[in-house]
Design an enzyme around this catalytic site. Sequence first.
Site, PDB file in Angstrom:
ATOM      1  N   ASP A  89       1.781 -55.213 -54.690  1.00  0.00           N
ATOM      2  CA  ASP A  89       0.727 -55.965 -55.352  1.00  0.00           C
ATOM      3  C   ASP A  89       0.368 -55.212 -56.626  1.00  0.00           C
ATOM      4  OD1 ASP A  89      -1.210 -57.787 -55.891  1.00  0.00           O
ATOM      5  OD2 ASP A  89      -2.453 -57.365 -54.145  1.00  0.00           O
ATOM      6  N   ASP A 271       1.747 -63.037 -46.742  1.00  0.00           N
ATOM      7  CA  ASP A 271       1.314 -61.708 -46.318  1.00  0.00           C
ATOM      8  C   ASP A 271      -0.148 -61.783 -45.917  1.00  0.00           C
ATOM      9  OD1 ASP A 271      -0.626 -59.887 -48.271  1.00  0.00           O
ATOM     10  OD2 ASP A 271       0.299 -61.584 -49.300  1.00  0.00           O
ATOM     11  N   CYS A 309       7.431 -61.574 -23.967  1.00  0.00           N
ATOM     12  CA  CYS A 309       7.479 -60.968 -25.299  1.00  0.00           C
ATOM     13  C   CYS A 309       8.371 -59.731 -25.276  1.00  0.00           C
ATOM     14  CB  CYS A 309       6.072 -60.608 -25.761  1.00  0.00           C
ATOM     15  SG  CYS A 309       6.019 -59.759 -27.364  1.00  0.00           S
ATOM     16  N   CYS A 311       8.314 -57.298 -27.632  1.00  0.00           N
ATOM     17  CA  CYS A 311       7.773 -56.200 -28.454  1.00  0.00           C
ATOM     18  C   CYS A 311       7.671 -54.925 -27.621  1.00  0.00           C
ATOM     19  CB  CYS A 311       6.416 -56.582 -29.032  1.00  0.00           C
ATOM     20  SG  CYS A 311       5.008 -56.328 -27.919  1.00  0.00           S
ATOM     21  N   CYS A 314       4.692 -54.988 -24.951  1.00  0.00           N
ATOM     22  CA  CYS A 314       4.837 -55.891 -23.800  1.00  0.00           C
ATOM     23  C   CYS A 314       5.987 -55.475 -22.888  1.00  0.00           C
ATOM     24  CB  CYS A 314       5.044 -57.321 -24.278  1.00  0.00           C
ATOM     25  SG  CYS A 314       3.562 -58.043 -25.028  1.00  0.00           S
ATOM     26  N   HIS A 340       2.440 -55.382 -31.324  1.00  0.00           N
ATOM     27  CA  HIS A 340       2.571 -56.722 -30.745  1.00  0.00           C
ATOM     28  C   HIS A 340       2.289 -57.803 -31.781  1.00  0.00           C
ATOM     29  CE1 HIS A 340       2.354 -60.169 -28.071  1.00  0.00           C
ATOM     30  NE2 HIS A 340       1.277 -60.501 -28.772  1.00  0.00           N
TER      31      HIS A 340
END
Length: 376
Positions: A89, A271, A309, A311, A314, A340
Amino acid sequence: MFTLLTKENRARRGTFETVHGTVQTPVFMNVATSAAIKGGVSSEDLERVRCQVALCNTYHLHVRPGDDVVRDMGGLHSFMDWKAPILTDSGGFQVFSLAQLRSIKEEGVYFQSHIDGKKIFMGPEESMQIQSNLASTIAMAFDECVENPSPYDYTKKSTARTTRWLIRCKEKMDKLNRLEGTINPHQLLFGINQGGTYDDLRIEHMKEIAKLDLPGYAIGGLAVGESHEEMYRIIDAVEPYMPEDRPRYLMGVGTPANILEGVRRGIDFFDCVMPSRNARHGYMFTNAGIINLNNAKYMRDPSPIEEGCTCPACQRYSRSYIRHLLRAGEMLGMRLCVLHNLHFYNQLTEQIRTALDEGRFETFFQEKIEMVTKRL
């Protein structure tokens, strides 16, 4: 650089080739403001949750550790050991967020550092120089993000100045990319559409900046006070005037529902700090809805944050354990929650891309939109 693979109504599926790799779009960029995701998440973790693009902030890295330090360390990719694309940015959002600490002039913006009060000047040329030192893949143009709503006359003058700043950004980047010793001579510049909540200003500004033939274009100045309905109206107004053969970025947005609605309106890049910020407070996104791990009903819950999930959180830990970590103030709890939520967002955009590849995005949208906004 941008290849449009398929469309379903206005929703787009594409690829964006850069010097640091190819981005599959639509894409959610994970926000690493100071070259790290808040919550103890590393670049290795970002690879595990299938992040494609990391987003870092020009102003914050200029203030600390200093863009000259990052340059001397070989640029952001070397500094944070991240091989994939990075978008920086421009510092323009701080023109909005540090309103009490800045003064806007034609030449640029005079800031007081939010850390130590030190005086800082940043204009288009300074922003481009800092981003060149950071050596990001994509540099954003320096602009002013006005509060919504803002008076029409002020918004019009601000938008015209943002156009003049964009021209200066382009000229400066062209020079920097030709200099010997520039770390990334292939750095790309994205222009930013402004105009508040005024359709006519937005459309006219988009027409003007499209003439500059930049590698990509963003819609900025949204999610700063207006309703979701107003935001969608602005996207609908601007989208027809955005070059179809360039990526389109909706800055600072947003919720899973915002992403679905944005893709439906022709947006490619997103984003937002929301997934990581909410995660640090126990607010978790799942395919069944949003849960708050701080609730007492999860105290003895042996199930993962989300069944099925993949991730890291999890795969190994229970809601009960992660809730305990959050309540005890243990950093591990925040880290697992952030992992997660970022995995959820990256998986959501993967699912969107698959639906577009298979020509069933509208069906996917209708199935998903209510689920992602439900609170459990």
